[in-house]
Design an enzyme around this catalytic site. Structure first.
Site, PDB file in Angstrom:
ATOM      1  N   ASN A 100      -2.816  -3.727   3.289  1.00 26.31           N
ATOM      2  CA  ASN A 100      -4.119  -3.615   2.630  1.00 26.31           C
ATOM      3  C   ASN A 100      -4.499  -5.001   2.109  1.00 26.31           C
ATOM      4  OD1 ASN A 100      -6.290  -3.077   0.963  1.00 26.31           O
ATOM      5  ND2 ASN A 100      -5.113  -1.901  -0.561  1.00 26.31           N
ATOM      6  N   TRP A 101      -5.481  -5.614   2.764  1.00 27.35           N
ATOM      7  CA  TRP A 101      -5.847  -6.994   2.401  1.00 27.35           C
ATOM      8  C   TRP A 101      -6.719  -7.069   1.158  1.00 27.35           C
ATOM      9  CZ3 TRP A 101      -7.304  -9.972   7.559  1.00 27.35           C
ATOM     10  CH2 TRP A 101      -6.167  -9.999   8.392  1.00 27.35           C
ATOM     11  N   LYS A 102      -7.232  -5.947   0.711  1.00 25.58           N
ATOM     12  CA  LYS A 102      -8.103  -5.931  -0.484  1.00 25.58           C
ATOM     13  C   LYS A 102      -9.252  -6.932  -0.304  1.00 25.58           C
ATOM     14  CE  LYS A 102      -4.161  -4.308  -3.082  1.00 25.58           C
ATOM     15  NZ  LYS A 102      -3.460  -4.178  -4.331  1.00 25.58           N
ATOM     16  N   HIS A 126      -7.478   4.622  -3.288  1.00 26.90           N
ATOM     17  CA  HIS A 126      -6.563   3.593  -3.802  1.00 26.90           C
ATOM     18  C   HIS A 126      -6.713   3.508  -5.320  1.00 26.90           C
ATOM     19  CE1 HIS A 126      -4.810  -0.312  -4.651  1.00 26.90           C
ATOM     20  NE2 HIS A 126      -4.121  -0.140  -3.537  1.00 26.90           N
ATOM     21  N   GLU A 182      -7.001   1.142  -7.259  1.00 24.06           N
ATOM     22  CA  GLU A 182      -8.041   0.203  -7.734  1.00 24.06           C
ATOM     23  C   GLU A 182      -9.426   0.841  -7.628  1.00 24.06           C
ATOM     24  OE1 GLU A 182      -6.760  -3.016  -5.246  1.00 24.06           O
ATOM     25  OE2 GLU A 182      -4.945  -3.177  -6.461  1.00 24.06           O
ATOM     26  N   GLU A 209       1.852   5.431  -4.525  1.00 24.74           N
ATOM     27  CA  GLU A 209       1.850   4.091  -5.098  1.00 24.74           C
ATOM     28  C   GLU A 209       1.829   4.196  -6.621  1.00 24.74           C
ATOM     29  OE1 GLU A 209       0.116   1.021  -2.222  1.00 24.74           O
ATOM     30  OE2 GLU A 209      -1.594   2.055  -3.078  1.00 24.74           O
ATOM     31  N   GLY A 262       1.104  -4.840  -7.422  1.00 23.28           N
ATOM     32  CA  GLY A 262       0.779  -6.224  -7.747  1.00 23.28           C
ATOM     33  C   GLY A 262       1.516  -6.763  -8.968  1.00 23.28           C
ATOM     34  N   SER A 293       4.387  -3.520  -4.643  1.00 28.47           N
ATOM     35  CA  SER A 293       5.277  -4.677  -4.587  1.00 28.47           C
ATOM     36  C   SER A 293       6.339  -4.585  -3.494  1.00 28.47           C
ATOM     37  CB  SER A 293       5.920  -4.924  -5.964  1.00 28.47           C
ATOM     38  OG  SER A 293       4.922  -5.181  -6.936  1.00 28.47           O
ATOM     39  N   GLY A 348       0.369  -4.597  -0.139  1.00 29.84           N
ATOM     40  CA  GLY A 348      -0.804  -5.357  -0.573  1.00 29.84           C
ATOM     41  C   GLY A 348      -0.570  -6.841  -0.410  1.00 29.84           C
ATOM     42  N   GLY A 349      -0.220  -7.507  -1.504  1.00 27.61           N
ATOM     43  CA  GLY A 349      -0.089  -8.966  -1.549  1.00 27.61           C
ATOM     44  C   GLY A 349       0.644  -9.564  -0.354  1.00 27.61           C
TER      45      GLY A 349
END
Ligand code: PGA
Length: 251
Positions: free
Chosen positions: A11-13, A97, A99, A169, A175, A215, A236-237
């Site tokens: 997931n590149w956000k 998600h 966020e 998640e 993150g 993470s 993610g990251g």
């Protein structure tokens, strides 16, 4: 042993211009474009989907939206539909998600409408659920997950549920560098599979993929993937770096 095929999803956000997206995808294709024992999916920002789609065509990398609206079309400024995602080459869409829930106040009811709209368009929804740190500390983890899964999947009949992917998640692990331990994650995944068994049946529960997210990195994926109920990861990251993400794919 289950025959659930692992899925590693990135997931590149809200990261990467089109030039950056092209560079990352070219590296990914070189590294893992022919991997067949793991399903791979990336969710670039909407703006990059059309430049990435022709690159991943004929590779083992699937495309996903990061969100979508539940209506088919209409006056919804800033929104995007399932059909638009399909038309551009997506086969998955991330829904609910944390966020989106936290910053954009998405509710379980809205997420449920999105799940239905995705399935209607033949997109595979990746339904994200997870508890906050406060909820975990006050022993509400399982009740929060119950509500998210029950409302999120409301009205999804047994013949369509196999296309749904669940991503657990824990919000406190996203993150933050804090990961749930392999056993903590496994405990929740077992619980979720049991809930799917209650709502549907054992064969459904055994066939649905449940990803872990929060993470995930090259050095913790292996342990997570040895857990019997963890079927992959939503990353993610680390998914922003082609080499790191490839290392996760090749756990
Ligand atoms: P993270 O994000 O890997 O950066 O923790 C996971 C996610 O938000 O899906």
């Amino acid at each position: 042993m289950s025959d659930r095929k692992p899925l590693i999803a990135g997931n590149w956000k809200m990261f990467k211009t089109n030039d950056e997206a092209i560079e990352t995808v070219q590296k990914l294709i070189k590294n893992v474009g022919q991997v067949t024992d793991v399903d791979i999916m990336i969710a670039p920002p909407f703006t990059a989907l059309s430049v990435v789609a022709p690159l991943v065509n004929n590779s083992s990398i699937g495309l996903s939206g990061q969100n979508m609206h539940w209506e088919e079309k209409g006056a919804y400024t800033g929104e995007i539909s399932a059909e638009m995602l399909i038309n551009i080459g997506c086969s998955y869409v991330i829904l609910g998600h944390s966020e989106r829930r936290q910053y954009f106040k998405e509710t379980d009811d809205q997420i449920n409408k999105k799940v239905h709209a995705a399935l209607k368009s033949q997109l595979k929804p990746v339904l994200c659920i997870g508890e906050t740190e406060n909820e975990r500390d006050s022993n509400k983890t399982f009740s929060v997950l119950d509500k998210q899964i029950e409302i999120g999947l409301q009205g999804v009949f047994i013949d369509r549920i196999v296309d749904v992917i669940i991503a657990y998640e824990p919000v406190w692990a996203i993150g933050t560098g804090k990961t749930a331990s392999d056993e903590q994650a496994q405990e929740v995944h077992t619980y979720l599979r049991k809930r799917l068994n209650d709502i549907y049946n054992d064969s459904v529960a055994q066939s649905i993929r449940i990803l872990y997210g929060g993470s995930v990195k090259p050095n913790n994926i292996k342990g997570l993937m040895t857990m019997p109920d963890i079927d992959g990861a939503l990353v993610g990251g680390v998914s922003l770096d082609a080499d790191q993400f490839s290392a996760v794919v090749q756990y």
